[in-house]
Scaffold this motif. Sequence first.
Motif, mmCIF file in Angstrom:
data_model
loop_
_atom_site.group_PDB
_atom_site.id
_atom_site.type_symbol
_atom_site.label_atom_id
_atom_site.label_comp_id
_atom_site.label_asym_id
_atom_site.label_seq_id
_atom_site.Cartn_x
_atom_site.Cartn_y
_atom_site.Cartn_z
ATOM 1 N N GLU A 58 0.815 -1.217 0.000
ATOM 2 C CA GLU A 58 0.000 0.000 0.000
ATOM 3 C C GLU A 58 0.850 1.270 0.000
ATOM 4 O O GLU A 58 0.575 2.196 -0.786
ATOM 5 N N PRO A 59 1.906 1.376 0.840
ATOM 6 C CA PRO A 59 2.761 2.560 0.740
ATOM 7 C C PRO A 59 3.397 2.715 -0.639
ATOM 8 O O PRO A 59 3.521 3.844 -1.148
ATOM 9 N N ALA A 60 3.821 1.598 -1.265
ATOM 10 C CA ALA A 60 4.410 1.680 -2.598
ATOM 11 C C ALA A 60 3.392 2.177 -3.611
ATOM 12 O O ALA A 60 3.711 2.987 -4.492
ATOM 13 N N LEU A 61 2.154 1.708 -3.494
ATOM 14 C CA LEU A 61 1.103 2.164 -4.392
ATOM 15 C C LEU A 61 0.805 3.649 -4.193
ATOM 16 O O LEU A 61 0.673 4.410 -5.159
ATOM 17 N N ILE A 62 0.721 4.076 -2.937
ATOM 18 C CA ILE A 62 0.442 5.484 -2.641
ATOM 19 C C ILE A 62 1.554 6.378 -3.187
ATOM 20 O O ILE A 62 1.293 7.428 -3.791
ATOM 21 N N ALA A 63 2.807 5.959 -2.997
ATOM 22 C CA ALA A 63 3.939 6.747 -3.490
ATOM 23 C C ALA A 63 3.907 6.856 -5.012
ATOM 24 O O ALA A 63 4.130 7.930 -5.578
ATOM 25 N N ARG A 64 3.613 5.746 -5.688
ATOM 26 C CA ARG A 64 3.577 5.756 -7.153
ATOM 27 C C ARG A 64 2.419 6.603 -7.674
ATOM 28 O O ARG A 64 2.566 7.362 -8.633
ATOM 29 N N ALA A 65 1.264 6.503 -7.015
ATOM 30 C CA ALA A 65 0.075 7.193 -7.507
ATOM 31 C C ALA A 65 0.112 8.691 -7.248
ATOM 32 O O ALA A 65 -0.450 9.473 -8.028
ATOM 33 N N THR A 66 0.754 9.111 -6.157
ATOM 34 C CA THR A 66 0.684 10.524 -5.759
ATOM 35 C C THR A 66 1.990 11.280 -5.937
ATOM 36 O O THR A 66 1.981 12.514 -6.047
ATOM 37 N N GLY A 67 3.121 10.583 -5.927
ATOM 38 C CA GLY A 67 4.409 11.256 -5.938
ATOM 39 C C GLY A 67 4.795 11.852 -4.603
ATOM 40 O O GLY A 67 5.859 12.462 -4.468
ATOM 41 N N ALA A 68 3.952 11.689 -3.582
ATOM 42 C CA ALA A 68 4.231 12.242 -2.260
ATOM 43 C C ALA A 68 5.261 11.380 -1.537
ATOM 44 O O ALA A 68 5.325 10.163 -1.736
ATOM 45 N N PRO A 69 6.072 11.971 -0.662
ATOM 46 C CA PRO A 69 6.989 11.171 0.148
ATOM 47 C C PRO A 69 6.225 10.316 1.150
ATOM 48 O O PRO A 69 5.202 10.746 1.687
ATOM 49 N N VAL A 70 6.730 9.114 1.384
ATOM 50 C CA VAL A 70 6.079 8.155 2.269
ATOM 51 C C VAL A 70 7.096 7.683 3.308
ATOM 52 O O VAL A 70 8.245 7.379 2.976
ATOM 53 N N SER A 71 6.654 7.612 4.561
ATOM 54 C CA SER A 71 7.483 7.121 5.649
ATOM 55 C C SER A 71 6.776 5.955 6.314
ATOM 56 O O SER A 71 5.594 6.071 6.673
ATOM 57 N N VAL A 72 7.474 4.821 6.479
ATOM 58 C CA VAL A 72 6.825 3.636 7.029
ATOM 59 C C VAL A 72 7.526 3.180 8.301
ATOM 60 O O VAL A 72 8.753 3.137 8.388
ATOM 61 N N HIS A 73 6.719 2.869 9.293
ATOM 62 C CA HIS A 73 7.165 2.265 10.545
ATOM 63 C C HIS A 73 5.922 1.922 11.353
ATOM 64 O O HIS A 73 4.926 2.656 11.309
ATOM 65 N N PRO A 74 5.939 0.785 12.079
ATOM 66 C CA PRO A 74 4.773 0.454 12.912
ATOM 67 C C PRO A 74 4.418 1.540 13.926
ATOM 68 O O PRO A 74 3.254 1.684 14.292
ATOM 69 N N LYS A 75 5.434 2.290 14.382
ATOM 70 C CA LYS A 75 5.180 3.408 15.289
ATOM 71 C C LYS A 75 4.979 4.668 14.448
ATOM 72 O O LYS A 75 5.940 5.239 13.928
ATOM 73 N N ARG A 76 3.712 5.080 14.310
ATOM 74 C CA ARG A 76 3.410 6.198 13.403
ATOM 75 C C ARG A 76 4.117 7.487 13.813
ATOM 76 O O ARG A 76 4.498 8.291 12.967
ATOM 77 N N ALA A 77 4.299 7.718 15.117
ATOM 78 C CA ALA A 77 4.969 8.933 15.569
ATOM 79 C C ALA A 77 6.412 8.958 15.074
ATOM 80 O O ALA A 77 6.915 10.003 14.633
ATOM 81 N N LEU A 78 7.078 7.804 15.141
ATOM 82 C CA LEU A 78 8.454 7.717 14.653
ATOM 83 C C LEU A 78 8.488 7.965 13.147
ATOM 84 O O LEU A 78 9.381 8.654 12.636
#
Length: 347
Positions: free
Chosen positions: A118-138
């Motif tokens: 899903e993050p890869a799809l979002i990044a490809r579809a929007t061009g927006a930067p994506v940050s992934v980690h189970p801890k959303r604050a981090l």
Amino acid sequence: MTTTRSSASLLARQWQHGGWLSSLLLPLSALTAWAVARKRRQYLDGSRPAYRAPVPVVVIGNVYVGGTGKTPMVIATVDGLRARGYTPGVVSRGYGVKIGPDARVGSGALEAARYGDEPALIARATGAPVSVHPKRALAARALLQAHPDVDVIVSDDGLQHLALARDIEIVVQDERGVGNGRLLPAGPLREPASRLQDVDAVVTNIGTPNGPSPTIGTARPRHVQMWLEPGAARQIEGGATRALSAYAGQPRIAAAAGIGNPERFFSTLRAAGITLASTLPLPDHHDYADSPFQAMTADAILVTSKDAIKCAALHDSRLWEVPVQAAFSDPQLFDWLAQALRQRAPG
């Protein structure tokens, strides 16, 4: 495999309508209710601190476990906010990927194996930067450090991750609503159904428009209908495009989907006039380490964008991605969101 599917089908029916198994599990749901209430109370009274980002945060999540259509909503939100002058960034869990102690930040063509489908799809579809980690604050901290121009964070899922403070909460649900209204495991809910009264908007993924839209008003939460409009198909091996209408009337067309509700994708294709000779529902986030298509006798196999992200390595010329775009009953949805963010911006 048949026994597993039969058990899953029984549980799905019980979660939707109730029954003996759901009632048997009610004592465990009471424990879920206690844990959910305790966690929420701790964040509300400050005994567990939440990270307050220096930019506004929009959380898009659900109370019904599993897929309800959050990813198309996230993509539409990023595009809608960008069109209104914002520079959005996205945080996500990175489901199924071992991230390690540090968040992983990227943009553009990201590897699903490193970031999640899903993050890869979002990044490809929007061009927006994506940050992934189970801890959303981090993940939020890492996103802002790598991209200081980001002025609004959109959280893909994370309604229950209260360690990340938020300014707007949007719940995405589908035709199942709140099911039998019970918490896990007696029902499908991560939080009580009453939680829907606390959020800012409830977006209902209806599949295809089929009746009057909800009345748009100023009451909270704002109720909006969403449906997914398919675009032209794209061949994964080669990149050729073809109008979806070209598949209408063809006898050997198949479809596969590894999403939360595969039948929704199949229904979208049928609504476009395509007769499906066979369908292959796969588990959500299916990894496609091995091809599940070898036994399928089809001239073309239509898959979702979420599946297409992981299917390139299969080198199967029959595979065609069918992208979808979210449409809404409320044409002012993102005008409302942009105004609400301005009113609630931190500081």
